[in-house]
Motif scaffolding. Structure first.
Motif, short mmCIF file in Angstrom:
data_model
loop_
_atom_site.label_atom_id
_atom_site.label_comp_id
_atom_site.label_asym_id
_atom_site.label_seq_id
_atom_site.Cartn_x
_atom_site.Cartn_y
_atom_site.Cartn_z
N LEU B 287 42.59 -17.35 -48.82
CA LEU B 287 42.02 -18.23 -47.68
C LEU B 287 40.67 -17.84 -47.38
O LEU B 287 39.89 -18.81 -47.09
N PHE B 288 40.28 -16.39 -47.28
CA PHE B 288 38.94 -16.25 -46.98
C PHE B 288 37.95 -16.76 -47.98
O PHE B 288 37.10 -17.13 -47.41
N ALA B 289 38.45 -16.86 -49.02
CA ALA B 289 37.41 -17.12 -50.21
C ALA B 289 37.24 -18.62 -50.09
O ALA B 289 35.95 -19.20 -50.18
N GLN B 290 38.43 -19.59 -49.64
CA GLN B 290 38.21 -20.70 -49.59
C GLN B 290 37.33 -21.10 -48.35
O GLN B 290 36.52 -22.03 -48.37
N ALA B 291 37.43 -20.36 -47.08
CA ALA B 291 36.61 -20.57 -46.19
C ALA B 291 35.19 -20.29 -46.30
O ALA B 291 34.01 -20.86 -45.97
N ASP B 292 35.01 -19.26 -47.23
CA ASP B 292 33.57 -18.85 -47.50
C ASP B 292 33.11 -20.18 -48.27
O ASP B 292 31.72 -20.44 -48.39
N ALA B 327 37.22 -23.13 -55.32
CA ALA B 327 36.90 -23.44 -53.78
C ALA B 327 35.71 -22.77 -53.34
O ALA B 327 34.95 -23.21 -52.66
N ASP B 328 35.62 -21.53 -53.47
CA ASP B 328 34.56 -20.50 -52.94
C ASP B 328 33.26 -21.14 -53.56
O ASP B 328 32.26 -21.13 -52.89
#
Lengths: 484, 431
Positions: B287-292, B327-328
């Motif tokens: 999830l952090f990677a996607q937010a990034d 996504a990142d």
């Protein structure tokens, strides 16, 4: 069967729409809350990939720089401090695991190169690598080093030197200090070390100011029009102040003086005179002048808020008191009571008198410069407010020159060929077994270029013997450089 | 324009993607440029053109877009894997070549997919054996608590990827036989004879939960089964009943099997203190990677992946979490683009089912397409926290030999069905 196949495709479309919705949720709608999640180490790791800007002294010497560790995609940057302990408390440190402190913290955005979003996108489009910006400070390495050496000889203490006309901070020392390069290895030990080396005494310590406070009282007395430098006040001792007898302990002739002018009373630092003046002025007036000097709130300097302390009268629970509280204002006027102040605040008091009564915003950063030499931001001197009339400042300067004259308490602060104005302070601490020694001053008195506050903790000597010589040496060093 | 010419033209965007992708990577990683990488794109394109020529010769009427879409996915996967671990990209490319060999061999040997019907029970038995093999001592073993792979010497093999095709073939064939009874019969008249096999499939899905302990594969099989059952019978009550049974089973097992229970708890709150550093680390980091990534992403090769001390910040970035890396680096737009490619693939697959002439072909094409779409939903849904995260691959994109070979086999079957369907116009018209 065909109708069902089409319906099934519809279901697949709906399922994929759910995936799109959730992907948008994480990438866009909840992105910033995920970035702030404490378990998310990305922002920290990201910062490590960008070399932070340099922190430079006033003469261009490097105080902090980033060194590359590893190669290729595993490369990261680690902070190195070539000047070691010299600027530790003011410049601070920056390490991934231990966070930031000092200027490294308050100026993190500039040092990490986080400019506004638009500039970052422009950089990306133009292919400019993201880089930290350099911080050119106002700090003077040789004066800093001198102040630090002299303070270390006397144990613990702090010194702050400011240019009165601009508010530029030339020296900010707190000892004991630490070598920021040792933070990653010894952080826990530094936190426990005796003397709290990580603590910036110049901005965080609340000390009783002793008689240096009489400069504030004198400013209030003259500026309010209630007194002149030649007003005569009785110097007899003891005298009842705040309902309790106050005596001029420890001075010649058992501290019992006859009638004195305020000028003489400042030069000899007669407590009973200034206690009476304080009582006559009253809480309202004295607290008002203290606030004008910047008491009761954290100073507007470019350091992290949590490394600053407001000077003022505190109760036992650490609450700042005001007019509505019971305060022995006569003793506040001579720097006793529950008054405690930071060395930075007292340096600002001296600087304000030196600057004709105008308080300037103290600043540590002169300019922020990009790697290619472009000046991104120049921090101009900022006026905070007029504290007293120019004539008051002139009169007070003359009175403070009396302190440094042969008849005053600090002839030790004299500099040959330069007129020095100052005020000593000696506050008893630890039930009278030790002193908090102070000296605040500025020079040259006729055209002030430097103002200073020096304090030494738990010493047996007095302000004039311990603190004044340090202030003199540092001022001499700074004045020598500016050609005076 | 003939179907095959359209297919060839559709390979042009694929070539652009491969070239642009590798070019972008080479630019961002100028540090480790080498001769071999520059030729990757060219070799990949050569293979695709060769496969195209093979299809042109053997299946001239087959759907023109299925192969280019699959090639697009595989090319995209190859670029992403190369970005994550260059060494694995070389292996993945080898598996892709082997997959193409299997693809061509299938098309050559299986002139008519309807011959598969004759072997349906054999296929079913082999599939079930494959699914249970990871529990066999000696060759099986658990990864993260789930029994997903078997080891044959140096070769690691994920049998579920092949079993899914076998199960679909069996179900398509079986439902073609019994759909009339299932459609018309009133409940009391439906005997165990008709329902038995369906209950067996449900039971098998539950058994998979127990034995393989993998919610993802179980969901994928059962979802495909329900899809086929609905298409065959048009009875929504079967779907509702089936979902109900699966729900009850999943609920029961999530409360009684530690591994499944844990997965569900992590899914409900991956950021809980004490969970986020351990069991929840994978999903949280995804999830952090996607937010990034944000809207547009960091760009190829620009996202944070490698940790300073070695290793990657995302666990399994080339398999389970490849969607998070996408996504990142490519942002919401890139990720949605990828989903659209899968949706287009599903669209062509279902279209093939629509125009197919006989019930078995229709059901087979539907099943193969549905199982692929559901697999995408299971893994992407896991990474985006729609459902608990499980270890199935993102078809044709994730790293994995079994996955890529099995999905190319699936593609071969779809193309054979399509070729037959479009060869005999009249039933559904040429699309």
């Amino acid at each position: 069967m065909n109708r069902q196949i089409v319906q099934l495709f519809g279901v697949v479309v709906v399922l994929f729409a759910v995936l799109v919705a959730f992907t948008s949720r994480w990438t866009v709608f909840e992105a910033s809350s995920l970035e702030d999640n404490p378990a998310n180490r990305r922002p920290l790791l990201e910062q490590q990939k960008v070399p932070r800007g340099l922190v430079l002294a006033d003469d261009g010497r490097t105080i902090a720089q980033s060194r590359r560790v590893g190669r290729g995609s595993a490369a990261r940057y680690v902070r190195f401090y070539p000047t070691g302990s010299l600027f530790s408390n003011v410049v601070g440190y920056s390490f991934i695991a231990y966070g930031n402190a000092g200027l490294e913290k308050s100026e993190n955005d500039a040092l990490a190169g986080d400019r506004n979003e638009l500039a970052t996108i422009a950089d990306e489009l133009l292919g400019r690598p993201q880089e930290g910006l350099d911080l050119h400070t106002t700090l003077d390495p040789s004066a800093q080093s001198l102040a630090r050496t002299l303070l270390l000889r006397n144990g613990r203490g702090a010194a702050v030197a400011i240019e009165p006309k601009t508010g530029r901070v030339r020296v900010m020392v707190s000892v004991p200090d630490y070598d920021p390069n040792r933070v990653p290895a010894d952080f826990a030990a530094l936190n426990r070390a005796p003397g709290s080396p990580l603590f910036n005494r110049a901005t965080q310590s609340g000390y009783p100011p002793g008689s240096t406070m009489k400069v504030v009282t004198a400013a209030a007395a003259l500026d309010s029009g209630r007194y002149t430098p030649d007003s005569v006040v009785s110097g007899r001792s003891p005298k009842v102040v705040g309902g309790v007898p106050l005596s001029n302990c420890c001075t010649e002739g058992n501290g019992n003086f006859g009638p004195l002018t305020l000028t003489e009373a400042l030069a000899k630092s007669v407590n009973t005179v200034w206690g009476e003046v304080g009582e006559k002025l009253g809480k309202g007036t004295l607290l008002e002048y203290m606030r004008r000097f910047g008491f009761d709130r954290k100073p507007p300097i470019d350091l992290p808020r949590n490394e600053l302390r407001a000077s003022g009268v505190y109760d036992r629970r650490g609450r700042l008191l005001d007019e509505h509280d019971a305060i022995d204002i006569g003793r506040v006027a001579i720097g006793q009571e529950r008054l405690n102040v930071t060395p930075l605040q007292m340096a600002e008091v001296a600087a304000t008198v030196a600057n004709g009564g105008v308080l300037m915003k103290p600043q540590l950063v002169d300019r922020v410069v990009a790697r290619d030499g472009r000046v991104e931001e120049r921090r101009k001197p900022e006026r905070v407010r007029r504290v007293m009339k120019e004539s008051t400042a002139r009169d007070l300067t003359k009175m403070m020159e009396g302190v440094v004259s042969p008849g005053g308490t600090a002839p030790t602060a004299q500099i040959p060929g330069v007129r020095v104005a100052g005020k000593t302070g000696t506050a008893e601490v630890d039930n009278g077994t030790a002193n908090q020694a102070w000296f605040i001053a500025f020079a040259p008195a006729d055209d002030p270029r430097i103002a200073i506050a020096v304090t030494v903790e738990r010493t047996q000597g007095e302000g004039g013997q311990v603190a004044a010589p340090i202030a003199r040496a540092v001022m001499e060093d700074l004045l020598g450089k500016s050609g005076g | 324009m003939s179907a095959r010419t359209r297919e060839l033209l559709a390979l042009i965007p694929v070539s652009l993607l491969v070239t642009a992708g590798f070019a972008a990577l080479l630019i961002t990683r100028s540090a480790d440029i080498n001769e071999a990488t520059a030729t990757y794109g060219a070799v990949f394109l050569g293979l695709c053109v060769a496969a195209h020529l093979f299809i042109r010769a053997r299946l001239p009427y087959a759907d023109p877009y299925l192969f280019p879409l699959a090639a697009l996915l595989a090319a995209f996967g190859l670029v992403m894997i190369y970005r994550i671990t260059p060494d694995l990209a070389r292996k993945q490319a080898q598996w892709f070549v082997f997959g193409l060999v299997v693809f061509c061999a299938t098309i050559t040997l299986l002139r008519d997919h309807r011959t598969l019907e004759r072997y349906r029970y054999t296929i079913a038995a082999v599939s079930i054996a494959l699914l249970l093999a990871p529990r066999m001592p000696g060759i099986g073993g658990a990864t993260n608590g789930a029994y997903l792979s078997i080891n044959l010497g140096a070769l690691e093999f994920q049998p579920a990827e092949f079993a899914k095709i076998g199960v679909i073939v069996f179900l398509a064939s079986y439902l073609r036989d019994t759909r009339d009874v299932l459609v018309r019969g009133r409940l009391p008249r439906l005997s165990l004879k008709h329902f038995g096999p369906l209950l067996i499939v449900w039971g098998a899905a539950m058994l998979m939960l127990i034995f393989i302990r993998d919610l993802g594969s179980s969901l994928m099989f059962f979802g495909a089964f329900l899809a086929l059952l609905y298409v065959a019978t048009a009875r929504i009550s079967f779907v509702v009943g089936g979902l109900g049974l699966f729900g009850v089973g999943a609920w029961f097992f999530s409360n009684h099997i530690q591994h499944v229970h844990e997965r569900v708890q992590i899914w409900l709150d991956p950021f809980k203190h004490g969970v986020v550093e351990k069991e929840g680390y994978q999903i949280a980091q995804g999830l952090f990677a996607q937010a990034d990534g944000g809207l547009f992403g960091r760009g190829f090769g620009r996202a944070l992946l490698e940790l300073p001390g070695g290793g990657t910040i995302l666990p399994a970035p080339h398999t389970d979490l490849i969607y998070a890396v996408i996504a990142d680096e490519l942002g919401l737009f890139g990720a949605v683009g990828l989903l659209l490619v899968y949706l287009l693939f599903a669209d062509r697959g279902f279209k093939t089912a629509l125009i197919a002439g006989d019930a078995f072909s229709k059901l087979l094409a539907t099943g193969l397409t549905a199982v692929m779409a559901i697999q995408v939903f299971v893994i992407v849904g896991g990474v985006t926290r729609v459902i608990p995260l499980t270890g199935v691959t993102l078809p044709l994109v994730s790293y994995g030999g079994s996955s890529i070979v099995a999905n190319l086999l699936l593609l071969a079957l779809l193309l054979i069905v399509s070729d037959h369907a479009r060869r005999e116009p009249g039933r559904g018209g040429v699309v």
